[in-house]
Scaffold this active site. Structure first.
Site, mmCIF file in Angstrom:
data_model
loop_
_atom_site.group_PDB
_atom_site.id
_atom_site.type_symbol
_atom_site.label_atom_id
_atom_site.label_comp_id
_atom_site.label_asym_id
_atom_site.label_seq_id
_atom_site.Cartn_x
_atom_site.Cartn_y
_atom_site.Cartn_z
ATOM 1 N N HIS A 130 0.816 -1.152 0.010
ATOM 2 C CA HIS A 130 -0.141 0.083 0.015
ATOM 3 C C HIS A 130 1.023 1.276 -0.035
ATOM 4 C CE1 HIS A 130 -3.349 2.582 1.430
ATOM 5 N NE2 HIS A 130 -2.312 3.291 2.091
ATOM 6 N N GLU A 131 2.116 1.391 0.804
ATOM 7 C CA GLU A 131 2.639 2.506 0.990
ATOM 8 C C GLU A 131 3.441 2.689 -0.306
ATOM 9 O OE1 GLU A 131 2.286 4.473 3.250
ATOM 10 O OE2 GLU A 131 1.085 3.308 4.440
ATOM 11 N N GLU A 199 -6.229 7.303 -0.609
ATOM 12 C CA GLU A 199 -6.310 6.093 0.348
ATOM 13 C C GLU A 199 -6.949 5.060 -0.674
ATOM 14 O OE1 GLU A 199 -4.584 5.283 2.919
ATOM 15 O OE2 GLU A 199 -3.718 7.164 2.632
#
Length: 290
Positions: A130-131, A199
């Site tokens: 995700h990062e 996000e």
């Protein structure tokens, strides 16, 4: 579409900053505010990673000091087609993580000790993917600039509240007070909207990078639960950076509304499960690399 929306929201924040400049100094004040915003963005572009990492006392690590963590980041970066980012550890019991840096060539990933101790290797892979998605999408720069402008708007609003007013302002004292109060609120709402948009996209891309959407879904459940019980003191001292973390470090959740810096975790998990279902993946812990 998300990129266009983010650009519009950033333009709105710049307009708010210029509006406060007009409130304080008229047309000249608005022009000065524009150039100040440009200078701040340039500073954030070159120094965003150093600023944020310093706020959290992040410690650089390598294969010698944190071999499993660094090798996992390296493997995921290869999957994502990204250069290997710098890797950092933050000494905090709250499981959380963020990425920073102006571009993929100058990026860093930071994970808390709580994250490394709490999650399984598969769940950790989901979070780190995700990062890396944020880095690939260049969200790290966008979010840092957003935080910089939002902080400056709050500062100018306080100044306008006590010293504002100019001959070109037809609203008088009422208009001055209204703008001084409402501008920071509006800036906060824009900041939150940008964060939520990015996000969701990073969740989807992170699932693609790791190959298992349910890894991240499982990790989000654990992080959400722990955020209630384990405070992140550095985040509490720097709330403008809260939107950079994978889960809001200031609290454990909240509804997906105007006043949340992150999408509701339940909504994120539901979307990840939908992605997994379309790929025919039933098990969160099935390792596609094994």
């Amino acid at each position: 579409m998300n990129t266009l929306k983010t650009g519009i929201l950033l333009a709105a924040m710049t307009a708010l900053f210029m509006g406060l400049g007009f409130l304080i100094g008229g047309s000249n004040g608005a022009l000065i505010a524009f150039f100040v915003a440009a200078a701040m963005n340039a500073f954030a572009y070159w120094n965003s990673d150093k600023m944020v990492l310093s706020m959290y006392g992040a410690e650089a690590v390598d294969e010698r000091t944190a071999p499993a963590y660094v090798r996992l980041v390296q493997r995921l970066a290869e999957n994502a087609g990204l250069p290997m980012p710098a890797t950092y550890i933050i000494h905090s019991a709250q499981p959380n993580a963020f990425a920073t840096g102006r571009n993929p060539e100058h990026a860093a990933v930071a994970a808390t000790t709580g994250l490394l101790e709490t999650l399984s290797p598969e769940e950790l892979a989901g979070v780190l993917a995700h990062e890396l998605a944020h880095i690939k999408n260049r969200d790290t720069l966008t979010m840092t600039i957003t935080a910089t402008i939002a902080g400056a708007i709050s500062m100018l609003a306080n100044f306008a509240f006590f010293f504002g007013g100019n001959r070109e302002n037809q609203g008088g004292i009422i208009g001055t007070l209204a703008l001084a109060i409402l501008a920071p609120i509006a800036a906060g709402l824009v900041q939150m909207a940008i964060s939520r948009t990015r996000e969701y996209e990073a969740d989807a891309m992170g699932a693609e990078i790791s190959g298992r959407p349910l890894w991240l879904a499982s990790a989000l459940e654990k992080i959400e639960s722990a955020a209630h019980a384990r405070p992140n003191e550095a985040a509490e001292a720097n709330p403008a950076t809260a939107h950079m973390f994978i889960i809001n470090p200031l609290h454990g959740g909240g509804r997906d509304n105007l006043f949340s810096t992150h999408p509701a975790t339940a909504n994120r998990i539901a979307r990840l499960r939908e992605i997994a279902a379309t790929k025919g993946q039933a098990q969160a812990r099935t390792n596609p690399w094994g």
